[in-house]
Design a protein around this motif. Structure first.
Motif, PDB file in Angstrom:
ATOM      1  N   ILE A   4       0.865  -1.176   0.000  1.00 50.30           N
ATOM      2  CA  ILE A   4       0.000   0.000   0.000  1.00 50.30           C
ATOM      3  C   ILE A   4       0.902   1.227   0.000  1.00 50.30           C
ATOM      4  O   ILE A   4       1.760   1.378   0.880  1.00 50.30           O
ATOM      5  N   ILE A   5       0.716   2.097  -0.972  1.00 46.63           N
ATOM      6  CA  ILE A   5       1.586   3.259  -1.155  1.00 46.63           C
ATOM      7  C   ILE A   5       0.756   4.532  -1.087  1.00 46.63           C
ATOM      8  O   ILE A   5      -0.340   4.602  -1.648  1.00 46.63           O
ATOM      9  N   HIS A   6       1.279   5.532  -0.425  1.00 49.36           N
ATOM     10  CA  HIS A   6       0.609   6.828  -0.388  1.00 49.36           C
ATOM     11  C   HIS A   6       0.532   7.374  -1.804  1.00 49.36           C
ATOM     12  O   HIS A   6       1.484   7.233  -2.593  1.00 49.36           O
ATOM     13  N   PRO A   7      -0.598   8.003  -2.166  1.00 48.51           N
ATOM     14  CA  PRO A   7      -0.758   8.515  -3.539  1.00 48.51           C
ATOM     15  C   PRO A   7       0.389   9.396  -4.022  1.00 48.51           C
ATOM     16  O   PRO A   7       0.712   9.388  -5.218  1.00 48.51           O
ATOM     17  N   GLN A   8       1.022  10.142  -3.098  1.00 49.12           N
ATOM     18  CA  GLN A   8       2.124  11.015  -3.510  1.00 49.12           C
ATOM     19  C   GLN A   8       3.362  10.227  -3.949  1.00 49.12           C
ATOM     20  O   GLN A   8       4.252  10.792  -4.582  1.00 49.12           O
ATOM     21  N   TYR A   9       3.413   8.934  -3.619  1.00 49.32           N
ATOM     22  CA  TYR A   9       4.605   8.127  -3.923  1.00 49.32           C
ATOM     23  C   TYR A   9       4.303   6.961  -4.850  1.00 49.32           C
ATOM     24  O   TYR A   9       5.187   6.141  -5.105  1.00 49.32           O
ATOM     25  N   PHE A  67      -7.685 -10.791  12.716  1.00 47.47           N
ATOM     26  CA  PHE A  67      -8.462 -10.108  13.753  1.00 47.47           C
ATOM     27  C   PHE A  67      -7.971  -8.693  14.077  1.00 47.47           C
ATOM     28  O   PHE A  67      -8.716  -7.906  14.668  1.00 47.47           O
ATOM     29  N   ARG A  68      -6.753  -8.377  13.719  1.00 50.36           N
ATOM     30  CA  ARG A  68      -6.203  -7.077  14.082  1.00 50.36           C
ATOM     31  C   ARG A  68      -5.248  -6.597  12.997  1.00 50.36           C
ATOM     32  O   ARG A  68      -4.565  -7.409  12.359  1.00 50.36           O
ATOM     33  N   SER A  69      -5.190  -5.293  12.790  1.00 59.16           N
ATOM     34  CA  SER A  69      -4.261  -4.741  11.797  1.00 59.16           C
ATOM     35  C   SER A  69      -2.821  -5.035  12.198  1.00 59.16           C
ATOM     36  O   SER A  69      -2.473  -5.070  13.385  1.00 59.16           O
ATOM     37  N   THR A  70      -1.969  -5.229  11.198  1.00 60.92           N
ATOM     38  CA  THR A  70      -0.552  -5.478  11.467  1.00 60.92           C
ATOM     39  C   THR A  70       0.117  -4.197  11.973  1.00 60.92           C
ATOM     40  O   THR A  70      -0.415  -3.092  11.829  1.00 60.92           O
ATOM     41  N   LYS A  71       1.288  -4.345  12.559  1.00 57.58           N
ATOM     42  CA  LYS A  71       2.028  -3.183  13.052  1.00 57.58           C
ATOM     43  C   LYS A  71       2.386  -2.242  11.906  1.00 57.58           C
ATOM     44  O   LYS A  71       2.353  -1.017  12.065  1.00 57.58           O
ATOM     45  N   ALA A  72       2.723  -2.812  10.756  1.00 61.66           N
ATOM     46  CA  ALA A  72       3.080  -1.977   9.601  1.00 61.66           C
ATOM     47  C   ALA A  72       1.876  -1.169   9.131  1.00 61.66           C
ATOM     48  O   ALA A  72       1.977   0.032   8.864  1.00 61.66           O
ATOM     49  N   LYS A  73       0.716  -1.821   9.052  1.00 59.33           N
ATOM     50  CA  LYS A  73      -0.505  -1.126   8.609  1.00 59.33           C
ATOM     51  C   LYS A  73      -0.916  -0.064   9.618  1.00 59.33           C
ATOM     52  O   LYS A  73      -1.295   1.060   9.244  1.00 59.33           O
ATOM     53  N   ARG A  74      -0.842  -0.405  10.903  1.00 56.48           N
ATOM     54  CA  ARG A  74      -1.203   0.579  11.924  1.00 56.48           C
ATOM     55  C   ARG A  74      -0.272   1.791  11.867  1.00 56.48           C
ATOM     56  O   ARG A  74      -0.724   2.932  12.000  1.00 56.48           O
ATOM     57  N   SER A  75       1.004   1.555  11.685  1.00 56.87           N
ATOM     58  CA  SER A  75       1.959   2.660  11.589  1.00 56.87           C
ATOM     59  C   SER A  75       1.578   3.607  10.455  1.00 56.87           C
ATOM     60  O   SER A  75       1.589   4.830  10.611  1.00 56.87           O
ATOM     61  N   PHE A  76       1.229   3.022   9.321  1.00 53.64           N
ATOM     62  CA  PHE A  76       0.853   3.809   8.143  1.00 53.64           C
ATOM     63  C   PHE A  76      -0.470   4.546   8.374  1.00 53.64           C
ATOM     64  O   PHE A  76      -0.581   5.759   8.148  1.00 53.64           O
ATOM     65  N   ASP A  77      -1.468   3.826   8.849  1.00 54.91           N
ATOM     66  CA  ASP A  77      -2.795   4.425   9.055  1.00 54.91           C
ATOM     67  C   ASP A  77      -2.764   5.497  10.138  1.00 54.91           C
ATOM     68  O   ASP A  77      -3.381   6.565   9.988  1.00 54.91           O
ATOM     69  N   TYR A  78      -2.062   5.225  11.233  1.00 52.64           N
ATOM     70  CA  TYR A  78      -2.017   6.179  12.335  1.00 52.64           C
ATOM     71  C   TYR A  78      -1.256   7.440  11.937  1.00 52.64           C
ATOM     72  O   TYR A  78      -1.613   8.553  12.346  1.00 52.64           O
ATOM     73  N   ALA A  79      -0.208   7.275  11.134  1.00 56.13           N
ATOM     74  CA  ALA A  79       0.533   8.449  10.655  1.00 56.13           C
ATOM     75  C   ALA A  79      -0.371   9.342   9.816  1.00 56.13           C
ATOM     76  O   ALA A  79      -0.358  10.574   9.946  1.00 56.13           O
ATOM     77  N   ASN A  80      -1.172   8.725   8.969  1.00 54.09           N
ATOM     78  CA  ASN A  80      -2.108   9.498   8.152  1.00 54.09           C
ATOM     79  C   ASN A  80      -3.145  10.208   9.020  1.00 54.09           C
ATOM     80  O   ASN A  80      -3.513  11.358   8.744  1.00 54.09           O
ATOM     81  N   TYR A  81      -3.611   9.544  10.067  1.00 53.59           N
ATOM     82  CA  TYR A  81      -4.566  10.167  10.981  1.00 53.59           C
ATOM     83  C   TYR A  81      -3.931  11.374  11.667  1.00 53.59           C
ATOM     84  O   TYR A  81      -4.542  12.452  11.754  1.00 53.59           O
ATOM     85  N   PRO A  90       6.737  11.660  10.962  1.00 53.68           N
ATOM     86  CA  PRO A  90       7.346  11.448   9.656  1.00 53.68           C
ATOM     87  C   PRO A  90       6.321  10.988   8.616  1.00 53.68           C
ATOM     88  O   PRO A  90       5.495  10.110   8.903  1.00 53.68           O
ATOM     89  N   PHE A  91       6.375  11.584   7.441  1.00 51.99           N
ATOM     90  CA  PHE A  91       5.351  11.342   6.419  1.00 51.99           C
ATOM     91  C   PHE A  91       5.331   9.870   6.010  1.00 51.99           C
ATOM     92  O   PHE A  91       6.357   9.292   5.658  1.00 51.99           O
ATOM     93  N   PRO A  92       4.141   9.227   6.025  1.00 53.58           N
ATOM     94  CA  PRO A  92       4.032   7.801   5.674  1.00 53.58           C
ATOM     95  C   PRO A  92       4.086   7.589   4.162  1.00 53.58           C
ATOM     96  O   PRO A  92       3.315   8.200   3.415  1.00 53.58           O
ATOM     97  N   CYS A 112       8.770   5.438   5.756  1.00 57.08           N
ATOM     98  CA  CYS A 112       8.353   6.830   5.965  1.00 57.08           C
ATOM     99  C   CYS A 112       9.534   7.757   5.689  1.00 57.08           C
ATOM    100  O   CYS A 112      10.683   7.313   5.587  1.00 57.08           O
ATOM    101  N   GLN A 113       9.236   9.043   5.572  1.00 58.32           N
ATOM    102  CA  GLN A 113      10.308  10.020   5.414  1.00 58.32           C
ATOM    103  C   GLN A 113      11.164  10.065   6.670  1.00 58.32           C
ATOM    104  O   GLN A 113      10.688   9.801   7.773  1.00 58.32           O
ATOM    105  N   GLN A 114      12.435  10.395   6.497  1.00 52.89           N
ATOM    106  CA  GLN A 114      13.329  10.543   7.642  1.00 52.89           C
ATOM    107  C   GLN A 114      13.329  11.985   8.120  1.00 52.89           C
ATOM    108  O   GLN A 114      13.382  12.915   7.320  1.00 52.89           O
ATOM    109  N   ILE A 115      13.261  12.155   9.428  1.00 54.58           N
ATOM    110  CA  ILE A 115      13.339  13.475  10.040  1.00 54.58           C
ATOM    111  C   ILE A 115      14.749  13.671  10.594  1.00 54.58           C
ATOM    112  O   ILE A 115      15.221  12.870  11.401  1.00 54.58           O
ATOM    113  N   ASP A 116      15.421  14.708  10.146  1.00 57.18           N
ATOM    114  CA  ASP A 116      16.743  15.043  10.705  1.00 57.18           C
ATOM    115  C   ASP A 116      16.512  15.874  11.960  1.00 57.18           C
ATOM    116  O   ASP A 116      16.361  17.094  11.905  1.00 57.18           O
ATOM    117  N   TYR A 117      16.468  15.194  13.085  1.00 59.07           N
ATOM    118  CA  TYR A 117      16.115  15.844  14.347  1.00 59.07           C
ATOM    119  C   TYR A 117      17.361  16.216  15.152  1.00 59.07           C
ATOM    120  O   TYR A 117      18.472  15.716  14.895  1.00 59.07           O
TER     121      TYR A 117
END
Length: 252
Positions: A4-9, A67-81, A90-92, A112-117
């Motif tokens: 699953i890829i974000h439309p921008q990518y 029964f439950r979303s995977t960690k990868a899917k949750r990371s992506f979905d939660y970032a979008n939320y 960091p942008f998903p 996801c994008q890398q943040i230079d923090y």
């Protein structure tokens, strides 16, 4: 494989798949855990982070598969939320899941994008002489308040999971990471204070947070201070007790 890829990518699908295919032989290692590994690499003209989630055990594989979303899917979905509610993270870019012929989850990836923090909240917590410590803590409290107003209960709201970028004139930006444990719900004032408990705040820092949060929420500073101090103290006692018991068991 499911990707699953974000439309921008979406136009970089082949490059994303190449990064994943070469994960174990390319890129710079950031974190090597017992089950998860994070590396940085280049996608097009930008730095990205790739988080690898190892194949779970059979029981968890069944749970994550049906029964439950995977960690990868949750990371992506939660970032979008979060981004939809103006809470920086960091942008998903994408997530990928590998499954066997029975549909059971194997390994998975989150990109996801890398943040230079500049630092994380952890450095601030452990260094009483950290520059502009109270200023940063007040701004971090405002960031957390905004998160709570967005109905985000970040269950892993701990010192290492907020990246901090220093801006001009004493201004700081904050980014949430390690997103796969969240609830989205209205939070009572007790629940909001409880959400700070993993920050391991000192008594002095509890005062700063309570005062800043009180101004934003129109709550009594004294009330927030009492709740936050209790939640923080209880959490510290719990963790200290666990460590003590582990040491005792280890000596036997």
């Amino acid at each position: 494989m499911q990707i699953i890829i974000h439309p921008q990518y979406i136009h970089q699908e082949n490059s994303i798949l190449q990064l994943v295919a070469g994960f174990f032989v390319e890129g710079d290692l950031i974190v090597k855990g017992s089950r998860n590994t994070i590396k940085s690499n280049i996608l097009g003209d930008e730095k990205v982070n790739i988080k690898f989630f190892d194949k779970p055990g059979l029981l968890k594989s069944i749970i994550y598969s049906f029964f439950r979303s995977t960690k990868a899917k949750r990371s992506f979905d939660y970032a979008n939320y979060l981004l939809a509610h103006n809470i920086p993270t960091p942008f998903p870019i994408a997530y990928i899941e590998n499954r066997n012929r029975f549909g059971l989850l194997g390994d998975s990836y989150y990109i996801c994008q890398q943040i230079d923090y500049d630092f994380t909240i952890r450095e601030l917590i452990h260094d009483p002489l950290f520059g502009e410590r109270n200023v940063i803590l007040e701004q971090f409290t405002a960031f957390t308040y905004k998160m709570h107003e967005g109905k985000v209960n970040f269950l892993d709201h701990s010192p290492g999971n907020t990246l901090v970028v220093k801006k001009d004139s004493g201004k700081y930006d904050f980014y949430l990471i390690d997103l796969n444990r969240m609830k989205f719900e209205d939070l009572s004032i007790e629940a909001r204070m409880d959400n700070f408990k993993k920050m391991w705040l000192s008594k002095t820092m509890v005062k700063v947070v309570a005062k800043a949060y009180a101004k934003l929420s129109n709550q009594s500073e004294e009330k927030l201070h009492a709740i936050l101090l209790e939640k923080t103290t209880q959490f510290k006692r719990k963790i200290t007790k666990k460590k003590y018991l582990k040491r005792k068991i280890g000596k036997k």
